[in-house]
Design a protein around this motif. Structure first.
Motif, PDB file in Angstrom:
ATOM      1  N   LYS A  85       0.834  -1.213   0.000  1.00 53.54           N
ATOM      2  CA  LYS A  85       0.000   0.000   0.000  1.00 53.54           C
ATOM      3  C   LYS A  85       0.863   1.255   0.000  1.00 53.54           C
ATOM      4  N   ILE A  86       1.948   1.252   0.790  1.00 54.60           N
ATOM      5  CA  ILE A  86       2.805   2.450   0.827  1.00 54.60           C
ATOM      6  C   ILE A  86       3.426   2.647  -0.559  1.00 54.60           C
ATOM      7  N   TYR A  87       3.925   1.547  -1.145  1.00 59.86           N
ATOM      8  CA  TYR A  87       4.577   1.646  -2.453  1.00 59.86           C
ATOM      9  C   TYR A  87       3.568   2.122  -3.505  1.00 59.86           C
ATOM     10  N   ASN A  88       2.359   1.538  -3.456  1.00 64.32           N
ATOM     11  CA  ASN A  88       1.348   1.932  -4.438  1.00 64.32           C
ATOM     12  C   ASN A  88       0.972   3.390  -4.292  1.00 64.32           C
ATOM     13  N   SER A  89       0.874   3.841  -3.035  1.00 61.91           N
ATOM     14  CA  SER A  89       0.482   5.238  -2.851  1.00 61.91           C
ATOM     15  C   SER A  89       1.583   6.146  -3.391  1.00 61.91           C
ATOM     16  N   LEU A  90       2.835   5.697  -3.259  1.00 59.01           N
ATOM     17  CA  LEU A  90       3.955   6.471  -3.810  1.00 59.01           C
ATOM     18  C   LEU A  90       3.879   6.497  -5.338  1.00 59.01           C
ATOM     19  N   MET A  91       3.635   5.323  -5.918  1.00 56.74           N
ATOM     20  CA  MET A  91       3.624   5.220  -7.378  1.00 56.74           C
ATOM     21  C   MET A  91       2.408   5.904  -7.997  1.00 56.74           C
ATOM     22  N   LYS A  92       1.294   5.881  -7.282  1.00 57.23           N
ATOM     23  CA  LYS A  92       0.066   6.442  -7.859  1.00 57.23           C
ATOM     24  C   LYS A  92      -0.019   7.941  -7.686  1.00 57.23           C
ATOM     25  N   SER A  93       0.739   8.488  -6.753  1.00 58.95           N
ATOM     26  CA  SER A  93       0.585   9.921  -6.518  1.00 58.95           C
ATOM     27  C   SER A  93       1.018  10.713  -7.745  1.00 58.95           C
ATOM     28  N   ASP A  94       0.361  11.849  -7.973  1.00 61.25           N
ATOM     29  CA  ASP A  94       0.763  12.648  -9.123  1.00 61.25           C
ATOM     30  C   ASP A  94       2.068  13.379  -8.802  1.00 61.25           C
ATOM     31  N   TYR A  95       2.614  14.026  -9.812  1.00 65.46           N
ATOM     32  CA  TYR A  95       3.954  14.609  -9.689  1.00 65.46           C
ATOM     33  C   TYR A  95       4.022  15.638  -8.549  1.00 65.46           C
ATOM     34  N   ALA A  96       2.969  16.498  -8.456  1.00 60.51           N
ATOM     35  CA  ALA A  96       2.985  17.552  -7.443  1.00 60.51           C
ATOM     36  C   ALA A  96       2.985  16.935  -6.042  1.00 60.51           C
ATOM     37  N   THR A  97       2.159  15.892  -5.851  1.00 64.66           N
ATOM     38  CA  THR A  97       2.111  15.235  -4.547  1.00 64.66           C
ATOM     39  C   THR A  97       3.459  14.604  -4.237  1.00 64.66           C
ATOM     40  N   PHE A  98       4.018  13.939  -5.245  1.00 64.93           N
ATOM     41  CA  PHE A  98       5.315  13.281  -5.075  1.00 64.93           C
ATOM     42  C   PHE A  98       6.374  14.301  -4.649  1.00 64.93           C
ATOM     43  N   LYS A  99       6.349  15.468  -5.315  1.00 62.83           N
ATOM     44  CA  LYS A  99       7.350  16.490  -5.009  1.00 62.83           C
ATOM     45  C   LYS A  99       7.179  17.048  -3.600  1.00 62.83           C
ATOM     46  N   ARG A 100       5.897  17.068  -3.140  1.00 63.21           N
ATOM     47  CA  ARG A 100       5.645  17.599  -1.798  1.00 63.21           C
ATOM     48  C   ARG A 100       6.159  16.657  -0.715  1.00 63.21           C
ATOM     49  N   LYS A 101       6.123  15.368  -1.005  1.00 62.31           N
ATOM     50  CA  LYS A 101       6.542  14.380   0.000  1.00 62.31           C
ATOM     51  C   LYS A 101       8.044  14.229  -0.014  1.00 62.31           C
ATOM     52  N   LYS A 102       8.565  13.770   1.140  1.00 64.11           N
ATOM     53  CA  LYS A 102      10.008  13.552   1.173  1.00 64.11           C
ATOM     54  C   LYS A 102      10.273  12.087   0.840  1.00 64.11           C
ATOM     55  N   LYS A 103      11.223  11.882  -0.096  1.00 62.00           N
ATOM     56  CA  LYS A 103      11.521  10.504  -0.497  1.00 62.00           C
ATOM     57  C   LYS A 103      12.034   9.696   0.698  1.00 62.00           C
ATOM     58  N   ASP A 104      12.795  10.388   1.574  1.00 62.04           N
ATOM     59  CA  ASP A 104      13.378   9.668   2.720  1.00 62.04           C
ATOM     60  C   ASP A 104      12.280   9.117   3.630  1.00 62.04           C
ATOM     61  N   GLU A 105      11.167   9.887   3.696  1.00 64.62           N
ATOM     62  CA  GLU A 105      10.075   9.433   4.551  1.00 64.62           C
ATOM     63  C   GLU A 105       9.536   8.092   4.044  1.00 64.62           C
ATOM     64  N   TYR A 106       9.371   8.009   2.720  1.00 66.10           N
ATOM     65  CA  TYR A 106       8.893   6.760   2.127  1.00 66.10           C
ATOM     66  C   TYR A 106       9.892   5.636   2.353  1.00 66.10           C
ATOM     67  N   LEU A 107      11.175   5.945   2.087  1.00 63.78           N
ATOM     68  CA  LEU A 107      12.209   4.919   2.236  1.00 63.78           C
ATOM     69  C   LEU A 107      12.223   4.401   3.668  1.00 63.78           C
ATOM     70  N   SER A 108      12.193   5.354   4.599  1.00 64.72           N
ATOM     71  CA  SER A 108      12.246   4.991   5.997  1.00 64.72           C
ATOM     72  C   SER A 108      11.021   4.173   6.389  1.00 64.72           C
ATOM     73  N   LEU A 109       9.861   4.592   5.870  1.00 60.25           N
ATOM     74  CA  LEU A 109       8.625   3.873   6.212  1.00 60.25           C
ATOM     75  C   LEU A 109       8.680   2.437   5.733  1.00 60.25           C
ATOM     76  N   ILE A 300       1.877   6.092   8.543  1.00 57.57           N
ATOM     77  CA  ILE A 300       1.461   5.275   7.399  1.00 57.57           C
ATOM     78  C   ILE A 300       0.040   5.673   6.987  1.00 57.57           C
ATOM     79  N   THR A 301      -0.845   5.842   7.991  1.00 57.65           N
ATOM     80  CA  THR A 301      -2.224   6.216   7.695  1.00 57.65           C
ATOM     81  C   THR A 301      -2.249   7.552   6.968  1.00 57.65           C
ATOM     82  N   GLU A 302      -1.421   8.483   7.452  1.00 59.20           N
ATOM     83  CA  GLU A 302      -1.387   9.827   6.852  1.00 59.20           C
ATOM     84  C   GLU A 302      -1.011   9.737   5.376  1.00 59.20           C
ATOM     85  N   ILE A 303       0.014   8.946   5.093  1.00 55.24           N
ATOM     86  CA  ILE A 303       0.482   8.839   3.708  1.00 55.24           C
ATOM     87  C   ILE A 303      -0.523   8.091   2.846  1.00 55.24           C
TER      88      ILE A 303
END
Ligand SMILES: Nc1ncnc2c1ncn2[C@@H]1O[C@H](COP(=O)(O)OP(=O)(O)OP(=O)(O)O)[C@@H](O)[C@H]1O
Length: 557
Positions: A85-109, A300-303
């Motif tokens: 689910k975390i990976y899918n939410s990362l992959m499905k997010s549009d470019y603007a959302t992706f840019k707003r999020k920190k990649k490290d947060e995803y990696l760490s999660l 995780i819920t937030e993301i």
């Protein structure tokens, strides 16, 4: 996001645990009978209950083994679902959302925090369930055997269970600190790995090693503080529960001395008390651990949840099947999230099929941003964009070729990078035809493996120009109806760079937009040249019109 799912596995687990608890209780009851019949000299009954004790041990071991297997399988399935689910939410997010999020947060999660979730949430939660079943069945049996002891136990236990609550806020706060320190750790590590060349050339290994040491010390120190607080909470509760055990044992001993309790019943009561007190200690400890995992679950819920409200490019847009005849931008403005200044300012222009456009302008004038908007990567712009007659807020162009500045390659073969893992005979013929061209042909002879050469992490086994050529080939192989190129010649040698316009010149009938800093006569190949300054279109027209002032041009080398 549902972390805890009631399914057949969980129900099976509950049933097995219930059976384990019942069989476990048979053991102290057998002990009671064994002792009492031995004292009375009834050997037949003694052997009968002795065998029962053995049987109960054997059944308990077997059930515990299968229960453990189901337990692990349940945790495995939940973790697969969460990581997915975390990976899918990362992959499905549009470019603007992706840019707003920190990649490290995803990696760490995905890497660290889901591991913490396994230990601090799932294992603890299932342990609580297991222990709660044992505790309940033991309490019921204890109540039947001796109601006085059971009631005293419940009252005193209720009083001392306040202790662990005193620690819970501190534990949650420390866990939050620990999570942010693990994120900082991931970020620092990822940065050192991607900046390895810069670090080496500039000889900054030592300060970076010191910085990294500080980061891991901070992370481990916070982890230790968290661990110590949990231990303190457990020790306070554990020792008070042992005092409780002593007290209850004294009440039981007094009852034996008064003849109201047999020795066998006292032994069984003592054993059952262990079945109540040990699970009670475990449950309280585990509840603290579960609470400590709350920040991870919230994150995780937030993301995963917040992304549901974002636009998913794959789901909210429908593909444009017809050829692109026109892309019309009308008063388009854009500013990056959190920024004050517009990067594009009232940009209006109409791009037409069959024409080639060059976009020029100084650094930071908004050229790449404009391409990203046309490529539908950035969707939160204001103004209107129409593709043919369709609003670009609802359609996306399927056969688009887009070459960005970064020339990203997957760690796979050249062929997989070209066809994006979609190899078939027709496509192979297209690749072969393309690689007969002088521009691309050298790519096949550089390495023995030819198209099967593995390019390495983001193409690190290739030169910058080779990577750029593969990206150009990849875009062309899509047979795009619109081709967007962001400085496709930045890494090319002079000869290759001069061939680009020739390649584009052969692409009839498509709409082609290229950002370039190459201000020379090669721009004559373009139908229109657009000049951007501070996000505004300040001039456009043919080469002759735009370069009336020839001093703007750089002579062709
Ligand atoms: N993700 C981002 N967040 C905030 N600002 C950004 C972001 N990406 C780009 N910018 C800013 O937007 C402005 C335009 O950037 P853009 O990359 O579009 O310029 P450009 O004309 O392509 O520049 P160059 O010729 O240097 O590649 C710059 O000031 C840049 O700092």
């Amino acid at each position: 996001m549902k972390f805890f799912k009631i399914d057949f596995q969980l129900i099976g687990l509950l049933l097995i645990n219930l059976m384990i608890s019942i069989v476990s209780i048979l053991f102290p009851l057998s002990l009671m009978k064994i002792t009492d019949y031995l004292i009375k000299g009834n050997l037949n009954k003694f052997y009968y209950f002795l065998s029962l004790a053995f049987v109960s041990i054997a059944i308990q071991m077997t059930l515990t083994y299968f229960g453990g297997k189901i337990n692990n399988s349940y945790i495995k399935n939940r973790l697969i679902s969460i990581r997915e689910k975390i990976y899918n939410s990362l992959m499905k997010s549009d470019y603007a959302t992706f840019k707003r999020k920190k990649k490290d947060e995803y990696l760490s999660l995905i890497l660290t925090n889901t591991q913490l979730l396994e230990n601090d949430y799932y294992k603890s939660l299932l342990n609580v369930i297991t222990k709660a079943i044992l505790l309940t069945t033991s309490l019921i049996t204890l109540f039947i055997l001796n109601s006085l002891i059971t009631v005293s136990l419940l009252i005193i236990f209720g009083l001392i269970s306040v202790f662990p609550l005193l620690f819970s806020n501190k534990i949650v706060k420390l866990q939050k600190e620990f999570i942010s320190s693990t994120e900082e750790h991931t970020r620092s590590l990822a940065e050192s790995l991607s900046g390895f060349e810069v670090i080496k050339v500039n000889r900054i290994t030592k300060p970076l090693m010191e910085k990294y040491k500080a980061v891991i010390e901070e992370m481990e120190h916070t982890g230790m503080k968290l661990g110590n607080t949990i231990i303190l909470a457990n020790v306070v509760f554990g020792s008070s529960t042992m005092l409780l055990f002593l007290l209850i044992f004294l009440i039981g001993g007094y009852s034996v001395s008064q003849g109201t309790l047999t020795i066998g019943t006292l032994i069984a009561t003592t054993q059952l008390l262990m079945y109540v007190i040990e699970p009670a200690i475990s449950i309280t400890q585990e509840i603290n651990t579960i609470k400590s995992s709350k920040p991870i679950r919230e994150k995780i819920t937030e993301i995963v949840f917040s992304d549901k409200e974002e636009k998913y490019i794959d789901e909210s847009f429908f593909p444009l099947k017809e050829d692109v005849c026109e892309i019309r931008l009308d008063k388009v403005c854009y500013k990056y999230p959190g920024e004050n200044m517009n990067v594009l300012n009232n940009f209006s222009y109409s791009f037409k099929k069959g024409k080639k456009y060059a976009i020029i302008g100084g650094n930071g004038s908004g050229k790449s941003t404009l391409l990203k908007i046309i490529a539908n990567l950035i969707t939160d712009y204001s103004g209107n964009i129409h593709i043919n007659s369709h609003d670009m807020k609802v359609v996306f162009i399927e056969n688009i070729g887009y070459i960005d500045q970064y020339n990203f390659l997957f760690n796979a073969s050249i062929l997989d990078n070209l066809l994006l893992f979609n190899e078939n005979k027709i496509r192979m013929r297209e690749v072969e035809a393309l690689f007969e061209r002088k521009f691309f042909a050298p790519l096949l002879t550089t390495h023995n493996e030819g198209l099967n050469f593995i390019v390495g992490d983001n193409g690190e086994n290739l030169s910058g120009g080779q990577k750029q050529k593969i990206c150009i080939a990849r875009a062309l192989l899509k047979n795009p109806s619109i081709l967007l190129l962001d400085e496709p010649n930045s890494a090319l040698d002079v000869e290759s760079s001069n061939q680009i316009e020739g390649i584009l010149g052969e692409l009839n009938d498509i709409l082609c937009i290229m950002v370039t800093h190459k201000l020379d006569e090669s721009l004559k190949e373009f139908d229109e040249i657009l000049v951007l300054e501070n996000g505004q279109l300040i001039n456009h027209g043919s080469y002759e019109k735009v370069f009336l002032d020839k001093s703007l041009l750089v002579p062709v080398s």
